[in-house]
Design an enzyme around this catalytic site. Sequence first.
Site, PDB file in Angstrom:
ATOM      1  CG  ASP A  94      12.787 -14.073   5.667  1.00 10.82           C
ATOM      2  OD1 ASP A  94      13.551 -14.126   4.570  1.00 10.82           O
ATOM      3  OD2 ASP A  94      13.289 -13.379   6.810  1.00 10.82           O
ATOM      4  CB  SER A  95      16.309 -17.191   4.421  1.00  8.34           C
ATOM      5  OG  SER A  95      16.611 -15.913   4.622  1.00  8.34           O
ATOM      6  N   GLY A  96      15.559 -16.765   7.481  1.00  9.81           N
ATOM      7  CA  GLY A  96      16.231 -16.531   9.001  1.00  9.81           C
ATOM      8  C   GLY A  96      17.014 -15.549   8.723  1.00  9.81           C
ATOM      9  N   GLY A  97      17.465 -15.033   7.444  1.00 11.39           N
ATOM     10  CA  GLY A  97      18.437 -13.945   7.513  1.00 11.39           C
ATOM     11  C   GLY A  97      17.994 -12.664   8.177  1.00 11.39           C
ATOM     12  CG  PHE A  98      14.563  -9.382   9.555  1.00 10.11           C
ATOM     13  CD1 PHE A  98      14.918  -8.360   9.169  1.00 10.11           C
ATOM     14  CD2 PHE A  98      13.630  -9.804  10.733  1.00 10.11           C
ATOM     15  CE1 PHE A  98      14.720  -7.156   9.534  1.00 10.11           C
ATOM     16  CE2 PHE A  98      13.300  -8.472  11.070  1.00 10.11           C
ATOM     17  CZ  PHE A  98      13.610  -7.380  10.744  1.00 10.11           C
ATOM     18  CG  ASP A 148      19.613 -12.293   3.554  1.00  5.70           C
ATOM     19  OD1 ASP A 148      18.890 -12.786   4.478  1.00  5.70           O
ATOM     20  OD2 ASP A 148      19.104 -11.009   3.312  1.00  5.70           O
ATOM     21  CD  GLN A 190      20.798  -7.713   2.743  1.00  4.54           C
ATOM     22  OE1 GLN A 190      21.004  -6.353   3.016  1.00  4.54           O
ATOM     23  NE2 GLN A 190      19.582  -8.511   2.896  1.00  4.54           N
ATOM     24  N   GLY A 217      17.522  -5.492   3.402  1.00  4.47           N
ATOM     25  CA  GLY A 217      18.585  -4.676   4.023  1.00  4.47           C
ATOM     26  C   GLY A 217      17.821  -3.275   4.149  1.00  4.47           C
ATOM     27  CG  ASP A 267       7.600  -9.007   3.939  1.00  2.00           C
ATOM     28  OD1 ASP A 267       8.436  -8.947   3.276  1.00  2.00           O
ATOM     29  OD2 ASP A 267       7.733  -9.457   5.255  1.00  2.00           O
ATOM     30  CB  CYS A 305     -12.389   0.504   5.115  1.00  2.56           C
ATOM     31  SG  CYS A 305     -11.863  -1.054   5.265  1.00  2.56           S
ATOM     32  CB  CYS A 307     -12.487  -4.677   6.428  1.00  4.61           C
ATOM     33  SG  CYS A 307     -12.484  -3.728   7.984  1.00  4.61           S
ATOM     34  CB  CYS A 310     -14.990  -0.611   8.247  1.00  2.26           C
ATOM     35  SG  CYS A 310     -13.508  -0.155   8.756  1.00  2.26           S
ATOM     36  CG  HIS A 336      -9.256  -1.374   9.416  1.00  3.26           C
ATOM     37  ND1 HIS A 336      -9.986  -0.881   8.614  1.00  3.26           N
ATOM     38  CD2 HIS A 336      -8.410  -0.485   9.431  1.00  3.26           C
ATOM     39  CE1 HIS A 336      -9.851   0.310   7.960  1.00  3.26           C
ATOM     40  NE2 HIS A 336      -8.564   0.550   8.595  1.00  3.26           N
TER      41      HIS A 336
END
Length: 375
Positions: A94-98, A148, A190, A217, A267, A305, A307, A310, A336
């Site tokens: 991710d770009s850092g926009g968040f 962004d 956005q 967004g 994600d 499950c 995993c 579990c 899990h």
Amino acid sequence: MKKFKFNITHKCKDSKARCGIIETLHGNVETPIFMPVGTLATVKFLSPEEIKEIGSGIILSNTYHLWLRPGADIVEKAGGVQKFMNYNGPMLTDSGGFQVFSLSKHRKISEEGVTFRSHLNGDKLFLSPEKSISLQNQIGADIIMSFDECIPYPADYQYAKTSVERTLRWASRGLNAHRNPNQALFGIVQGGEYEDLREHCAKELVKMNFDGYSIGGTSVGEDKATMYKMIDFSIKHLPEDKPRYLMGVGAVNDLFEGVERGVDMFDCVLPTRIARHGTLMTGEGRINIKKATYKEDFTPLDTKCDCYTCKNFTKAYLNHLFRCNEGLGDRLCSIHNLRFLLNLMEGIRKAIKEDRFLEYKEEVYKTLKFDERGF
RNA sequence: GGAGAAGUAGCGAAGUGGCUAAACGCGGCUGACUGUAACUCAGCUCUCUACGAGUUCGGUGGUUCGAAUCCGCCCUUCUCCA
């Protein structure tokens, strides 16, 4: 010659859901896919082997955080983020926009970029579209994001409009700054909750011809209905033949709603974060393993499950680990929750290929006891 | 046997006349968490017929308009000396 390719392999007959394959230098990924988040070049508590074992196709890391620590130059010297963390699968940054959103108390936005105060030591930092792309070039993930501005919800129309225009200029600047043809670059739609802004943003981005398009967004406090509208407003102006990535979304029903609308990638920190906080996604809905009722419950978390957790441990043991604040608890629960979502995505892909996505969705909705959060 | 010190809510620990149902920490109980400032955060944790009321600070009897806080006696624990 770019190493990134996206091919749609199957389209759902009665919804916009589709299956595809993303090809990267570090391997192929089947879509729709859920990507575990490993902000600091680690999916918290999990080893790369464990990440592979749960069936993760691609993981995400964060430019802002790696820039601060250890520094993009060090990651570059290590041979890129994959080598650095000894994970030889596909990655995305991710770009850092968040962080423009999540660190809003510590930053100031200008046309040129964003001035942050480091959340670690208060240092003054400046991130621009060019800088973000250059850092991501150094970090070396297979897929990188435009820088962004992720705006809050609700947002004032004028503000959202001004912000979208700036995000578009930033997208264009980032595209021009991009130096590594082996890395796919995605633009981010956005526009807040406004249909015309989303449309405008999507169309302008498409003109720039990105390798893929993200919907940003969302999941910033809006209700579900609004989020789904944001997706609709954005996705209908995006090209069929490019991957669509709904950023930051990972509640179970949001995944279904996204896929149904034609989203290929998701994600979310939700499964790993709530796992560390003792909340688990199971066929019975969300449970909090710290609760007293599990103290003597010697059954697995989720009998359906497959995993590691579990198959090998009981609720009583997990409860004990949490009471003692033992890291193994965080690890087992992260395994899990991630496996739970990845299983779900496998089910979704299979259903799409069998032209029964909507049926599958209905089945799952019936089985899982959703609460108003969608789990 | 003698000399000191101390007993506060499940535990540890503040508080030494009214602003104290009693700080704070731990433990316990709930809840939250959606491109990770997150092994984090929030609430509750004496009792009840619970936006109000009732009983508390080892026990008991006093002093005072008023006591966890001052005084007497008793009980218990710890340390030191014999």
